[in-house]
Design a protein around this motif. Structure first.
Motif, PDB file in Angstrom:
ATOM      1  N   TRP A  17      -0.573   3.362  47.593  1.00 16.18           N
ATOM      2  CA  TRP A  17       0.279   3.172  46.420  1.00 16.18           C
ATOM      3  C   TRP A  17       1.517   4.067  46.461  1.00 16.18           C
ATOM      4  CZ3 TRP A  17       0.010  -1.103  43.950  1.00 16.18           C
ATOM      5  CH2 TRP A  17      -1.179  -1.796  43.894  1.00 16.18           C
ATOM      6  N   GLY A  21       5.303   2.371  46.414  1.00 11.45           N
ATOM      7  CA  GLY A  21       6.341   2.749  45.454  1.00 11.45           C
ATOM      8  C   GLY A  21       7.557   3.351  46.131  1.00 11.45           C
ATOM      9  N   SER A  26      10.775   2.002  43.606  1.00 15.41           N
ATOM     10  CA  SER A  26      10.488   1.707  42.213  1.00 15.41           C
ATOM     11  C   SER A  26       8.989   1.818  41.953  1.00 15.41           C
ATOM     12  CB  SER A  26      10.936   0.292  41.876  1.00 15.41           C
ATOM     13  OG  SER A  26      10.481  -0.073  40.595  1.00 15.41           O
ATOM     14  N   PRO A  27       8.597   2.557  40.916  1.00 19.05           N
ATOM     15  CA  PRO A  27       7.179   2.614  40.589  1.00 19.05           C
ATOM     16  C   PRO A  27       6.673   1.307  39.983  1.00 19.05           C
ATOM     17  CG  PRO A  27       8.446   3.826  38.966  1.00 19.05           C
ATOM     18  CD  PRO A  27       9.407   3.400  40.057  1.00 19.05           C
ATOM     19  N   CYS A  30       3.862  -0.796  41.536  1.00 20.75           N
ATOM     20  CA  CYS A  30       2.519  -0.215  41.574  1.00 20.75           C
ATOM     21  C   CYS A  30       1.673  -0.645  40.379  1.00 20.75           C
ATOM     22  CB  CYS A  30       2.614   1.305  41.633  1.00 20.75           C
ATOM     23  SG  CYS A  30       3.478   1.895  43.089  1.00 20.75           S
TER      24      CYS A  30
END
Length: 41
Positions: A17, A21, A26-27, A30
């Protein structure tokens, strides 16, 4: 168990993860609520 922490998944899953990201910058990619169980276990 080796590589496991309570409540945070396996070391392998956390690395997956984090890389996902980071690569997307960009998170938002996730979203573990929509991910297959094998990716959040």
């Amino acid at each position: 168990m080796e590589g496991e922490t309570k409540g945070n998944g396996t070391t392998k899953n956390r690395a997956y993860w984090a890389r996902r990201g980071f690569d997307a910058e960009s998170p938002g990619v996730c979203n573990t609520f929509r991910a297959p169980a094998s990716k959040v276990a």
